[in-house]
Design an enzyme around this catalytic site. Sequence first.
Site, mmCIF file in Angstrom:
data_model
loop_
_atom_site.group_PDB
_atom_site.id
_atom_site.type_symbol
_atom_site.label_atom_id
_atom_site.label_comp_id
_atom_site.label_asym_id
_atom_site.label_seq_id
_atom_site.Cartn_x
_atom_site.Cartn_y
_atom_site.Cartn_z
ATOM 1 N N CYS A 167 2.043 -8.689 4.775
ATOM 2 C CA CYS A 167 2.533 -7.565 4.517
ATOM 3 C C CYS A 167 3.789 -6.840 4.951
ATOM 4 C CB CYS A 167 1.225 -6.511 4.469
ATOM 5 S SG CYS A 167 0.848 -6.099 6.110
ATOM 6 N N HIS A 194 -1.988 -1.761 7.810
ATOM 7 C CA HIS A 194 -1.395 -2.506 6.531
ATOM 8 C C HIS A 194 -0.090 -1.633 6.391
ATOM 9 C CE1 HIS A 194 -0.650 -4.188 2.864
ATOM 10 N NE2 HIS A 194 -1.050 -3.059 2.237
ATOM 11 N N ASP A 229 3.522 -1.710 -3.241
ATOM 12 C CA ASP A 229 2.927 -2.522 -2.116
ATOM 13 C C ASP A 229 2.820 -3.884 -2.716
ATOM 14 O OD1 ASP A 229 1.570 -3.938 -0.409
ATOM 15 O OD2 ASP A 229 -0.093 -2.659 -0.279
#
Length: 285
Positions: free
Chosen positions: A77, A116, A133
């Site tokens: 991520c 995250h 995202d």
Amino acid sequence: MSDSGAFDLDEYLAHIGWEGPGEGERRPDVETLRGVHLAHLRGIPFENLDAYRRTAPSLELPALMAKLVRSRRGGYCYEHNTLLAAALRALGFGVTLLTARVVVGTDRIESRPRTHMALLVEVPGDARPYLADAGFGAIGGLLEPVPVVVGAEFEGAGRRHRLVRVEHRGPLEMLSLQAYVKGAGDDAGGTWEPQYVFTLEPFEHVDFDVINWHIATNPRSPFTQRLFVQRLTPGRHLLLHGRVLTETRADGAVTERELTDEGEARRLLDEEFGIEAPEGMKLLS
């Protein structure tokens, strides 16, 4: 960290295969935001090979361009969303870095730390910010950004999401990104399942340097214990989690099988995920 001199927008867009609505047109509008976001997800695989070796990958843009754009590799991520943030800023969007608690598989949001990375994107001329995202390595992740509007349902590239308020301690509103998960069978209903929770408090790159190091080196981190590899195409979602390969088709059909040896795993990464694993790396735990 400055984006200038370290990021090549033309090279990045060519790699993910996004050309825009017309020749040479790159407007910072919602259509561009959605198009680049989806092309990024389909163009660059998700993988944790560095963290699996307990090595924290660099989040500097030259390193991200070399790994995610110029090599047959992907990232997780922090890498994906740092790269996407640089692209969106270069296109004229405003971008704020956010942190989120992944809550898939838990009933208590307090049981997970904020590890995250997600993005809050401002579109010129649009009063609504968007949640973007490209780095959530699960089938419940966004394929296209969604407006930060509580209670409304949004569909993007075949997936449904919504944002709902979550009760918690603290002065800032906490939101939960939920994905609609279909039941088994044609007539089965689905359920809304929380993916992660977040506030709109801004974070900086230096914050993610610390988080990235922790997630990539802590022996208790799930990313240091087994492989997580994901690839998206218009027709399917392919996930390798440890030894288990799961294929989810656009029609909802799911198949699973377990990998048996290192050679099979290496061939799979090469042929199905487009990833060249480091020489000599043990892939299956």
